[in-house]
Every structure is written in C-alpha cells, then in structure tokens.
Scaffold this active site. Structure first.
Site, short mmCIF file in Angstrom:
data_model
loop_
_atom_site.label_atom_id
_atom_site.label_comp_id
_atom_site.label_asym_id
_atom_site.label_seq_id
_atom_site.Cartn_x
_atom_site.Cartn_y
_atom_site.Cartn_z
N LYS A 19 1.42 -4.86 -1.07
CA LYS A 19 2.65 -4.37 -1.70
C LYS A 19 3.75 -4.08 -0.69
O LYS A 19 4.90 -4.42 -0.92
CB LYS A 19 2.38 -3.08 -2.49
CG LYS A 19 1.54 -3.25 -3.72
CD LYS A 19 1.54 -1.98 -4.57
CE LYS A 19 0.93 -0.78 -3.86
NZ LYS A 19 -0.50 -0.93 -3.55
N ARG A 94 2.53 6.32 -10.20
CA ARG A 94 1.12 5.99 -10.02
C ARG A 94 0.25 6.62 -11.10
O ARG A 94 -0.94 6.37 -11.13
CB ARG A 94 0.69 6.56 -8.66
CG ARG A 94 -0.02 5.61 -7.72
CD ARG A 94 -0.23 6.40 -6.44
NE ARG A 94 -1.02 5.74 -5.45
CZ ARG A 94 -0.51 5.12 -4.39
NH1 ARG A 94 0.79 5.00 -4.24
NH2 ARG A 94 -1.31 4.60 -3.49
N ARG A 131 -6.53 -3.82 8.37
CA ARG A 131 -5.31 -3.06 8.65
C ARG A 131 -5.65 -1.74 9.35
O ARG A 131 -4.93 -1.30 10.24
CB ARG A 131 -4.53 -2.79 7.36
CG ARG A 131 -3.18 -2.16 7.63
CD ARG A 131 -2.38 -1.99 6.36
NE ARG A 131 -2.90 -0.93 5.52
CZ ARG A 131 -2.42 -0.63 4.32
NH1 ARG A 131 -1.44 -1.34 3.80
NH2 ARG A 131 -2.92 0.36 3.63
N ARG A 137 -4.68 3.77 10.49
CA ARG A 137 -4.29 4.71 9.44
C ARG A 137 -5.45 5.64 9.10
O ARG A 137 -6.57 5.20 8.85
CB ARG A 137 -3.85 3.95 8.19
CG ARG A 137 -2.41 3.50 8.30
CD ARG A 137 -1.98 2.66 7.11
NE ARG A 137 -2.37 3.22 5.83
CZ ARG A 137 -1.71 2.99 4.71
NH1 ARG A 137 -0.62 2.26 4.72
NH2 ARG A 137 -2.12 3.48 3.57
N ARG A 148 -9.99 5.19 -2.95
CA ARG A 148 -8.61 4.89 -3.37
C ARG A 148 -8.59 3.79 -4.44
O ARG A 148 -7.77 3.81 -5.35
CB ARG A 148 -7.76 4.48 -2.16
CG ARG A 148 -7.47 5.66 -1.24
CD ARG A 148 -6.83 5.22 0.06
NE ARG A 148 -5.46 4.80 -0.13
CZ ARG A 148 -4.87 3.82 0.57
NH1 ARG A 148 -5.54 3.16 1.48
NH2 ARG A 148 -3.62 3.53 0.36
P1 AMP Z 1 0.29 4.19 -0.36
O1 AMP Z 1 0.86 3.88 0.97
O2 AMP Z 1 1.24 3.88 -1.50
O3 AMP Z 1 -1.05 3.56 -0.60
O4 AMP Z 1 0.06 5.76 -0.41
C1 AMP Z 1 -0.78 6.42 0.49
C2 AMP Z 1 -1.26 7.73 -0.09
O5 AMP Z 1 -0.14 8.58 -0.36
C3 AMP Z 1 -1.99 7.62 -1.42
O6 AMP Z 1 -3.36 7.31 -1.27
C4 AMP Z 1 -1.77 9.00 -2.00
O7 AMP Z 1 -2.62 9.94 -1.37
C5 AMP Z 1 -0.36 9.32 -1.56
N1 AMP Z 1 0.63 8.86 -2.57
C6 AMP Z 1 1.54 7.86 -2.43
N2 AMP Z 1 2.27 7.69 -3.54
C7 AMP Z 1 1.80 8.61 -4.42
C8 AMP Z 1 2.12 8.93 -5.77
N3 AMP Z 1 3.07 8.25 -6.44
N4 AMP Z 1 1.44 9.95 -6.36
C9 AMP Z 1 0.50 10.62 -5.70
N5 AMP Z 1 0.12 10.36 -4.46
C10 AMP Z 1 0.75 9.36 -3.80
#
Ligand code: AMP
Length: 199
Positions: A19, A94, A131, A137, A148
């Site tokens: 993404k 989300r 990654r 990370r 996740r």
């Molecule tokens: P991402 O980079 O989008 O995969 O986000 C990394 C982490 O940030 C996720 O696993 C969540 O812990 C948190 N996170 C990101 N966006 C959201 C969201 N819209 N709602 C809740 N937690 C989020």
C-alpha cells in the site's frame, strides 16, 4: 502525468500488500497528499512525542490504536490546507467506526474511490518479513505480522463490503511489479472517477 480531477481517495488492503509504495504513486498522479496514519504514528514514536509514547506498545503488539485517538489525528491532518483539494488516505479508516468518523469529518461529501489492493496471505507475510530485515520495523516480527493479518481480517476486511455497497470500490490484483500494479490502479481509478486517461 497528473490527473485533472480533485480526488478523495483511500487505499486499503492487508498489511504487506504494498500500500505505501502505491499510495505515493497515486498521490503523485492526482496531485494530492498521501496521508498514512501508520507513518504519522511511527514519526511520533521516533520523535519521542507524547502521542508516540501513547501508541508505541500498541503498535509493537500489532493492535489497533483506539479509534478516538486515531480519528482526532486524522481530523487534524485533514483540516490542513494541502488536503482541501483532495487526499489519498493509507491505513485509515481501518474499522467500521472509523468509517463513520471519517464520514462525519467529510460532512456528507464522502470518498470518491477506494482502491483495494488484493494479496495472498502467505505472500504478504513473506514480503513483511523481508521488509522487517531491510527496515528494522519494530512491529514486524513474525508473530506480530501474523497478528496484524488477523486484526485486518476481523476489523478491516468488513470495510470492503461496505465500500462495495457504496459503489466506490476499485479492486486491484496486488501481485506483480510496482509498475504493473500501478498501471492496474491507474486504469481502475480512471474508470471509477470518470477521468480520461492521457489527459
Ligand atoms: P500501517 O503502517 O498502516 O500498517 O500501520 C502500522 C500500525 O499503526 C498498525 O498496525 C496499527 O497499530 C497502527 N495504526 C495505523 N493506522 C491505524 C488506524 N487507522 N487505526 C488504528 N491503528 C492504526
């Protein structure tokens, strides 16, 4: 080439579907900012801010940050001048509750299109492990990665049906090179938004 239309866009898909990379390309094409809640949280963790301290453990465990806090951050970001003419959201909303919060923020003028990046579960786990090795990370250990995916299936996957019913879903096969996937997204979005490719 930049598309001439104003666009309120979202990219959605399982963790590891690619993404972030595609979000940057879509944002460039439409001349809108890419807004990633994950990036905002990670920047705050790195910077040692109050918000960063609040969300660090949650993110390391692969859980979702509470809706209330996440909604507040997005409302603040969308109120900035560069988002007035459109935006590409990545990683938000989300949950179904976050969709309703976003609807309220947008005051009736909802999203124009939602790109669903489809990817096979085993394939995305492998991508994330690669990654993790490259970027280090903290949320990318195998156990957390699998968690996740489960959180995505339980909390985020229901949004696919919701956006499909709204008639704004653009499903794209996320397997292939970055360019191949970008081309699929570009034609899917052009068709959805009614913009003419090549303008
Ligand atoms: P991402 O980079 O989008 O995969 O986000 C990394 C982490 O940030 C996720 O696993 C969540 O812990 C948190 N996170 C990101 N966006 C959201 C969201 N819209 N709602 C809740 N937690 C989020």
């Amino acid at each position: 080439m930049t598309e001439p239309t104003t666009a309120r866009l979202l990219i959605i898909g399982p963790p590891g579907a690619g993404k972030g990379t595609q979000a940057g390309l879509i944002a460039e094409r439409y001349g809108v900012p890419a807004i990633s809640t994950g990036d905002i949280f990670r920047a705050n963790i790195k910077g040692g801010t109050e918000l960063g301290k609040q969300v660090q453990t949650i993110i390391e465990q692969g859980e979702l940050v509470p809706d209330e806090l996440t909604n507040e951050i997005v409302a603040d970001r969308l109120s900035q001048a560069d988002a007035a003419a459109g935006f590409l959201l990545d990683g938000y909303p989300r949950t179904v509750d976050q969709v309703h919060a976003l609807d309220a923020m947008l005051g009736g003028s909802s999203l124009d299109a939602v790109v669903l990046l489809e990817a096979d579960a085993d394939e995305v786990v492998n991508r994330l492990l690669k990654r993790a090795a490259l970027e280090g990370r903290a949320d990318d250990t195998e156990e957390v990665i699998r968690h996740r995916q489960d959180v995505y299936s339980a909390q985020t996957a229901p949004l696919i049906d919701l956006f499909s019913k709204r008639g704004i879903l653009v499903s794209v096969d996320g397997l292939g090179t970055v360019d191949e996937v970008a081309d699929r997204i570009a034609s899917g979005l052009s068709a959805q938004l009614g913009a003419k490719v090549g303008q």
